[in-house]
Design a protein around this motif. Structure first.
Motif, PDB file in Angstrom:
ATOM      1  N   TYR A 130       0.845  -1.198   0.000  1.00 35.57           N
ATOM      2  CA  TYR A 130       0.000   0.000   0.000  1.00 35.57           C
ATOM      3  C   TYR A 130       0.880   1.247   0.000  1.00 35.57           C
ATOM      4  CZ  TYR A 130      -4.045  -2.902   0.753  1.00 35.57           C
ATOM      5  OH  TYR A 130      -5.033  -3.835   0.583  1.00 35.57           O
ATOM      6  N   HIS A 131       0.391   2.299  -0.663  1.00 32.62           N
ATOM      7  CA  HIS A 131       1.104   3.572  -0.671  1.00 32.62           C
ATOM      8  C   HIS A 131       0.119   4.699  -0.356  1.00 32.62           C
ATOM      9  CE1 HIS A 131      -0.411   3.171  -4.801  1.00 32.62           C
ATOM     10  NE2 HIS A 131      -0.515   4.476  -4.770  1.00 32.62           N
ATOM     11  N   ARG A 132       0.690   5.794   0.122  1.00 34.62           N
ATOM     12  CA  ARG A 132      -0.142   6.939   0.520  1.00 34.62           C
ATOM     13  C   ARG A 132      -0.797   7.600  -0.683  1.00 34.62           C
ATOM     14  NH1 ARG A 132       1.394   9.728   5.869  1.00 34.62           N
ATOM     15  NH2 ARG A 132       2.634   8.154   6.915  1.00 34.62           N
ATOM     16  N   ARG A 133      -1.956   8.157  -0.408  1.00 33.77           N
ATOM     17  CA  ARG A 133      -2.714   8.913  -1.399  1.00 33.77           C
ATOM     18  C   ARG A 133      -3.501   9.976  -0.623  1.00 33.77           C
ATOM     19  NH1 ARG A 133      -7.306   7.281  -4.394  1.00 33.77           N
ATOM     20  NH2 ARG A 133      -7.986   9.323  -3.731  1.00 33.77           N
ATOM     21  N   GLY A 134      -4.241  10.789  -1.317  1.00 28.47           N
ATOM     22  CA  GLY A 134      -5.078  11.789  -0.665  1.00 28.47           C
ATOM     23  C   GLY A 134      -6.395  11.188  -0.208  1.00 28.47           C
ATOM     24  N   PRO A 135      -7.222  12.015   0.438  1.00 26.07           N
ATOM     25  CA  PRO A 135      -8.533  11.548   0.882  1.00 26.07           C
ATOM     26  C   PRO A 135      -9.360  11.012  -0.288  1.00 26.07           C
ATOM     27  CG  PRO A 135      -8.047  13.706   1.805  1.00 26.07           C
ATOM     28  CD  PRO A 135      -6.993  13.415   0.777  1.00 26.07           C
ATOM     29  N   PHE A 136     -10.258  10.100   0.013  1.00 23.88           N
ATOM     30  CA  PHE A 136     -11.139   9.519  -0.994  1.00 23.88           C
ATOM     31  C   PHE A 136     -12.534   9.384  -0.399  1.00 23.88           C
ATOM     32  CE2 PHE A 136      -9.267   6.068   1.399  1.00 23.88           C
ATOM     33  CZ  PHE A 136     -10.339   5.224   1.667  1.00 23.88           C
ATOM     34  N   GLY A 137     -13.509   9.142  -1.271  1.00 28.61           N
ATOM     35  CA  GLY A 137     -14.888   8.983  -0.799  1.00 28.61           C
ATOM     36  C   GLY A 137     -15.330  10.201  -0.013  1.00 28.61           C
ATOM     37  N   ALA A 138     -15.940   9.971   1.139  1.00 27.28           N
ATOM     38  CA  ALA A 138     -16.451  11.058   1.978  1.00 27.28           C
ATOM     39  C   ALA A 138     -15.412  11.588   2.964  1.00 27.28           C
ATOM     40  CB  ALA A 138     -17.682  10.578   2.743  1.00 27.28           C
ATOM     41  N   TYR A 139     -14.208  11.017   2.961  1.00 28.45           N
ATOM     42  CA  TYR A 139     -13.167  11.470   3.889  1.00 28.45           C
ATOM     43  C   TYR A 139     -12.682  12.866   3.510  1.00 28.45           C
ATOM     44  CZ  TYR A 139     -12.674   6.601   5.440  1.00 28.45           C
ATOM     45  OH  TYR A 139     -12.896   5.354   5.932  1.00 28.45           O
ATOM     46  N   GLU A 140     -12.289  13.621   4.532  1.00 23.44           N
ATOM     47  CA  GLU A 140     -11.655  14.924   4.329  1.00 23.44           C
ATOM     48  C   GLU A 140     -10.338  14.927   5.075  1.00 23.44           C
ATOM     49  OE1 GLU A 140     -14.280  18.070   5.501  1.00 23.44           O
ATOM     50  OE2 GLU A 140     -15.890  17.378   4.195  1.00 23.44           O
ATOM     51  N   GLU A 141      -9.412  15.747   4.616  1.00 26.37           N
ATOM     52  CA  GLU A 141      -8.127  15.893   5.304  1.00 26.37           C
ATOM     53  C   GLU A 141      -8.394  16.444   6.697  1.00 26.37           C
ATOM     54  OE1 GLU A 141      -4.781  15.099   6.218  1.00 26.37           O
ATOM     55  OE2 GLU A 141      -5.002  14.884   4.052  1.00 26.37           O
ATOM     56  N   ASN A 142      -7.785  15.821   7.712  1.00 23.02           N
ATOM     57  CA  ASN A 142      -8.015  16.272   9.085  1.00 23.02           C
ATOM     58  C   ASN A 142      -6.724  16.421   9.889  1.00 23.02           C
ATOM     59  OD1 ASN A 142      -7.248  13.685   9.789  1.00 23.02           O
ATOM     60  ND2 ASN A 142      -9.308  12.981  10.210  1.00 23.02           N
ATOM     61  N   GLY A 143      -5.584  16.207   9.249  1.00 20.55           N
ATOM     62  CA  GLY A 143      -4.314  16.327   9.942  1.00 20.55           C
ATOM     63  C   GLY A 143      -3.912  15.093  10.729  1.00 20.55           C
ATOM     64  N   SER A 144      -4.784  14.119  10.816  1.00 19.87           N
ATOM     65  CA  SER A 144      -4.503  12.897  11.572  1.00 19.87           C
ATOM     66  C   SER A 144      -4.552  11.651  10.687  1.00 19.87           C
ATOM     67  CB  SER A 144      -5.507  12.753  12.715  1.00 19.87           C
ATOM     68  OG  SER A 144      -5.323  11.541  13.395  1.00 19.87           O
ATOM     69  N   SER A 145      -5.453  11.660   9.715  1.00 16.88           N
ATOM     70  CA  SER A 145      -5.656  10.481   8.879  1.00 16.88           C
ATOM     71  C   SER A 145      -4.545  10.281   7.867  1.00 16.88           C
ATOM     72  CB  SER A 145      -6.990  10.595   8.123  1.00 16.88           C
ATOM     73  OG  SER A 145      -8.071  10.434   9.002  1.00 16.88           O
ATOM     74  N   VAL A 146      -4.301   9.013   7.582  1.00 18.06           N
ATOM     75  CA  VAL A 146      -3.414   8.597   6.497  1.00 18.06           C
ATOM     76  C   VAL A 146      -4.283   7.766   5.566  1.00 18.06           C
ATOM     77  CG1 VAL A 146      -1.419   7.161   5.884  1.00 18.06           C
ATOM     78  CG2 VAL A 146      -1.366   8.558   7.963  1.00 18.06           C
ATOM     79  N   PHE A 147      -4.271   8.132   4.282  1.00 19.04           N
ATOM     80  CA  PHE A 147      -5.046   7.430   3.283  1.00 19.04           C
ATOM     81  C   PHE A 147      -4.078   6.648   2.412  1.00 19.04           C
ATOM     82  CE2 PHE A 147      -7.117  11.412   4.408  1.00 19.04           C
ATOM     83  CZ  PHE A 147      -8.328  10.945   4.891  1.00 19.04           C
ATOM     84  N   MET A 148      -4.420   5.400   2.121  1.00 21.49           N
ATOM     85  CA  MET A 148      -3.526   4.532   1.357  1.00 21.49           C
ATOM     86  C   MET A 148      -4.334   3.730   0.365  1.00 21.49           C
ATOM     87  SD  MET A 148      -1.071   3.204   4.496  1.00 21.49           S
ATOM     88  CE  MET A 148       0.414   2.967   3.523  1.00 21.49           C
ATOM     89  N   GLU A 149      -3.643   3.189  -0.650  1.00 21.45           N
ATOM     90  CA  GLU A 149      -4.301   2.328  -1.625  1.00 21.45           C
ATOM     91  C   GLU A 149      -3.295   1.353  -2.233  1.00 21.45           C
ATOM     92  OE1 GLU A 149      -6.016   4.812  -4.656  1.00 21.45           O
ATOM     93  OE2 GLU A 149      -4.098   5.172  -5.627  1.00 21.45           O
ATOM     94  N   LYS A 150      -3.862   0.342  -2.858  1.00 20.47           N
ATOM     95  CA  LYS A 150      -3.067  -0.671  -3.537  1.00 20.47           C
ATOM     96  C   LYS A 150      -3.875  -1.191  -4.721  1.00 20.47           C
ATOM     97  CE  LYS A 150      -1.252  -5.363  -2.825  1.00 20.47           C
ATOM     98  NZ  LYS A 150      -1.085  -6.433  -1.833  1.00 20.47           N
ATOM     99  N   ALA A 151      -3.236  -1.237  -5.882  1.00 17.32           N
ATOM    100  CA  ALA A 151      -3.890  -1.839  -7.043  1.00 17.32           C
ATOM    101  C   ALA A 151      -3.918  -3.345  -6.820  1.00 17.32           C
ATOM    102  CB  ALA A 151      -3.131  -1.500  -8.315  1.00 17.32           C
ATOM    103  N   LEU A 152      -5.075  -3.933  -7.113  1.00 18.99           N
ATOM    104  CA  LEU A 152      -5.222  -5.384  -6.980  1.00 18.99           C
ATOM    105  C   LEU A 152      -5.061  -6.038  -8.348  1.00 18.99           C
ATOM    106  CD1 LEU A 152      -8.299  -5.474  -4.556  1.00 18.99           C
ATOM    107  CD2 LEU A 152      -5.883  -5.640  -3.972  1.00 18.99           C
TER     108      LEU A 152
END
Length: 152
Positions: A130-152
């Motif tokens: 997994y690698h970092r990415r920006g917020p997705f879906g209904a998430y917003e940047e909050n200074g605490s969250s880490v967003f990640m993804e991986k191609a399957l």
């Protein structure tokens, strides 16, 4: 060291799932304030149609996780390994089984939200590709969250 888990689909309201989610909630509450905790309750998991699994070691529930099947991707939810058995590769087995389930549902991308104050989780996800990415879906940047993804 990697111990083999017996991973079974479960209802998020089943007793084994509830026990693990409860332990997860206690841990999250000790690290993060409520305003930056996005974890679904067991009922929300069920209502959202999250596919949930529990991992057993010697017939004892020790790990869990789920996936929400969304438009074009799946999102990991409630991945947790009991602290008494961490370091055995169990999180990778849970995530791997959930990735297989996502592929079976024709999802080519897995995404997740975790927190900066969980460096072990971040490292585990990175180790799994997994690698970092920006917020997705209904998430917003909050200074605490880490967003990640991986191609399957």
């Amino acid at each position: 060291m990697s111990a083999k888990l017996d991973i079974r689909r479960d209802d998020a309201l089943g007793p084994d799932a509830l026990g693990l989610i409860g332990k997860s909630e206690v841990e999250l509450a000790s690290i993060y304030p409520p305003e930056v905790r996005y974890a679904f309750s067991p009922q929300e998991l069920l209502d959202a149609g999250v596919v949930f699994v529990v991992g057993y070691q010697d017939q004892e529930p020790v790990a869990c996780g789920g996936i929400a099947l969304l438009d074009g991707y799946a999102e990991l939810k409630r991945v947790f390994v009991d602290e008494t058995v961490r370091g055995q590769g169990l999180a990778g087995q849970i995530v791997g089984s959930l990735e297989d389930l996502a592929r079976d549902q024709q999802r080519a991308m897995m995404r997740l939200e975790t927190g900066e104050a969980s460096p072990d989780a971040i490292r585990a996800y990175q180790k799994l590709g997994y690698h970092r990415r920006g917020p997705f879906g209904a998430y917003e940047e909050n200074g605490s969250s880490v967003f990640m993804e991986k191609a399957l």
